[in-house]
Design an enzyme around this catalytic site. Structure first.
Site, short mmCIF file in Angstrom:
data_model
loop_
_atom_site.label_atom_id
_atom_site.label_comp_id
_atom_site.label_asym_id
_atom_site.label_seq_id
_atom_site.Cartn_x
_atom_site.Cartn_y
_atom_site.Cartn_z
N SER A 155 27.92 -7.95 -1.04
CA SER A 155 27.58 -6.81 -0.32
C SER A 155 28.38 -5.64 -0.32
O SER A 155 28.04 -4.36 -0.40
CB SER A 155 27.21 -7.03 1.13
OG SER A 155 26.26 -8.13 1.14
N HIS A 159 19.19 -9.49 -5.43
CA HIS A 159 19.47 -9.97 -3.94
C HIS A 159 19.04 -8.99 -2.91
O HIS A 159 19.32 -7.79 -3.24
CB HIS A 159 21.05 -10.49 -3.68
CG HIS A 159 21.25 -11.29 -2.58
ND1 HIS A 159 21.04 -10.73 -1.20
CD2 HIS A 159 21.49 -12.30 -2.31
CE1 HIS A 159 21.31 -11.52 -0.39
NE2 HIS A 159 21.58 -12.74 -0.94
N TYR A 172 50.67 8.82 8.46
CA TYR A 172 51.56 7.57 8.72
C TYR A 172 51.48 6.61 7.44
O TYR A 172 52.11 5.69 7.63
CB TYR A 172 51.01 7.03 9.93
CG TYR A 172 49.57 6.73 10.20
CD1 TYR A 172 49.01 5.59 9.27
CD2 TYR A 172 48.63 7.57 10.30
CE1 TYR A 172 47.63 5.20 9.41
CE2 TYR A 172 47.44 7.45 10.64
CZ TYR A 172 46.75 6.32 10.07
OH TYR A 172 45.51 5.96 10.07
#
Length: 523
Positions: A177, A215, A360
């Site tokens: 997925s 699917h 960061y």
């Protein structure tokens, strides 16, 4: 409260004077707990064959066995292990059981379990190369090893066999997925740029395509990526293509959309569909999509593992012309959940849509361009050390043993298929691909009573599945293929041997005889 808040250090000092310091990673405790956990795992694998595959519990059973409020004080680790054995295990569906034939297998191995354990202990958060140099590079290496076993072209590798840097690369994600979602986002952005859209204003013109056997997670991912549900094309399949995608029908749909002013954006081809293991023709699909500059993704979640064997590699023919491919070693390549390997032919198309660069996380290695920060090839930022277990599986067992595992499963499935074909009460509904057999009790067809026969067959097959699963001695699942209710018998659980397949078949025959007898008594 006011006095405590005013002097928290003094309050803590008074508290700490009366209790032992809390050391959750005390080395002796780690050894003791893990020894007990390993003993549990050993006992589990020794006994799982004798446990009911499906538990006989009702929804909410666990809440009646375990306390509903969190404990306020500590307890010996043995208490948790006791509750695990007595309350949790009896409610588990045992995917590790050799009598598990439902869905697709969730394979595992000693090497994978060890790798997962060590990775959990190290608990690295590998969002950038700097945050986890070895974890990043081992994941890249494991992916390149697997790409070579699959015979993928160098354009999908992080590093070529000759040592140079490839144009593409891979990343280990949790599930198919996620692989679909991130590639849909990259394809969406590329199509918007190609069509001259101002931002996302043109997204309502973008169309995506897949066979009706694809699917269901694909259609979910399309919605998450922002595609208009009205622009998601499900291409009908039929017995004439063994339920694989027909390139002619795909071309017809894409051309009609282009003629209507829409923008064909993404095509998902599947190698090994969930229902029947149908295979879409990868090369032909890629050729059709190329006419419209659409992204082609190959979902080989289950059957991709088989392609490490030369005799199955032809199912990926044409892969050099697709944009991405994903496969999941946690299904059939002895690597425990979760482990889905996504390869893209051009990593920049993926990172261009997913990259984040907060202050960061800036560092010299990332700025140099010499490394790929794997956070930029996934939805989130944090990531686990999944590469260790995959590398351990390949390093420990080698290509030869992994191929032996695949071939053994296919041979057992062939054995089951032959048994089904040898009993005229049953039929194999679609040609067997890999290690999945779709079968059913035959309908009784007599003259104009075909429809009645089909209805009767569906009832009988539902009854067969329910009775089998209630025994606890086998677990099978169902699907609907061409409007017919069929049973899926998926071989591949890591502990499975031919005797388990034959035992399941004997149970199927016996149960079918009972169903026929009961039906006769009801008339």
């Amino acid at each position: 409260m006011g006095s405590l808040d005013a002097n928290p250090a003094a309050a803590y000092a008074a508290f700490a004077a009366d209790v032992e310091p809390f050391r959750p990673l005390d080395a002796d405790d780690v050894r003791s707990y893990l020894h007990k956990a390993v003993d549990f795992v050993y006992d589990y694998y020794k006994s799982v064959e004798s446990l009911p595959v499906l538990p006989g519990v009702e929804p909410g059973y666990l809440l009646r066995l375990l306390q509903s409020a969190p404990p306020s004080s500590s307890a010996p680790f043995d208490i948790a292990m006791k509750e695990l054995r007595e309350a949790v295990v009896p409610g588990m569906t045992h995917w590790a059981s050799p009598n598990f034939f439902a869905f697709f297998p969730a394979t595992n191995s000693a090497a994978a379990i060890a790798g997962e354990l060590i990775a959990s202990a190290m608990n690295t958060v590998g969002f950038t190369w700097q945050a986890a140099p070895a974890a990043t590079e081992l994941e890249v290496l494991a992916l390149d090893w697997l790409a070579q076993l699959l015979g993928l072209p160098a354009s999908f590798m992080n590093r070529t066999v000759a040592g140079g840097r490839g144009t593409g690369g891979g990343v280990i994600l949790g599930t198919t997925s996620e692989a679909m979602l991130v590639t849909l986002v990259a394809a969406r952005d590329a199509a918007l740029r190609r069509s001259g859209s101002n931002g996302v204003a043109g997204i309502t013109r973008l169309t995506v395509y897949a066979a009706d056997q694809t699917h269901s997670t694909f259609f979910k991912a399309c919605r998450l990526a922002g595609f208009d549900p009205a622009n998601i094309r499900s291409i009908p399949t039929g017995a004439e293509t063994d339920y694989g995608l027909d390139p002619a029908r795909l071309l017809e749909a894409m051309q009609a959309d282009a003629d209507a002013g829409l923008v064909p954006t993404y095509v998902c081809a599947t190698v090994g569909t969930t229902s029947s293991n149908a295979v879409d023709p990868v090369g032909a699909v890629a050729d059709v999509a190329a006419r419209f500059a659409a992204w082609v993704h190959v979902d080989a979640a289950y059957a991709g593992s088989a392609c490490i064997c030369p005799e199955f590699r032809h199912h990926l023919d044409g892969v050099e012309r697709v944009d991405s491919i994903s496969m999941s070693p946690h299904k059939w390549l002895m690597t425990c959940l979760d482990c889905t390997c996504l390869y893209v032919r051009d990593t920049h198309r993926l990172t261009g849509s997913l990259e984040t660069n907060p202050e960061y996380l800036k560092n010299h290695a990332s700025d140099s361009g010499e490394v790929t920060d794997l956070k930029d090839m996934q939805v989130g930022v944090g990531r686990r050390f999944r590469g260790l277990k995959l590398w351990m599986v390949m390093r420990t067992y080698g290509a030869g043993k992994l191929q032996e595992h695949i071939r053994s499963d296919v041979a057992m499935a062939k054995t089951f298929e032959d048994l089904v074909r040898g009993d005229d009460r049953f039929e194999v509904v679609v040609p067997r691909n890999f290690a999945l057999v779709c079968f059913r009790i035959r309908p009784r067809k007599s003259g104009a009573a075909i429809a009645a026969g089909e209805a009767e067959a569906e009832k009988a097959n539902r009854e067969l599945m329910e009775r089998l699963n209630k025994t606890g001695k086998a677990y099978v699942a169902h699907t609907v293929v061409g409007g017919r209710f069929v049973l899926r018998f998926a071989v591949g659980s890591s502990l499975q041997e031919e005797r388990h397949v034959r035992s399941a078949w004997e149970l199927i025959k016996k149960t079918t005889t009972e169903i026929v007898a009961d039906a006769g008594e009801d008339k």
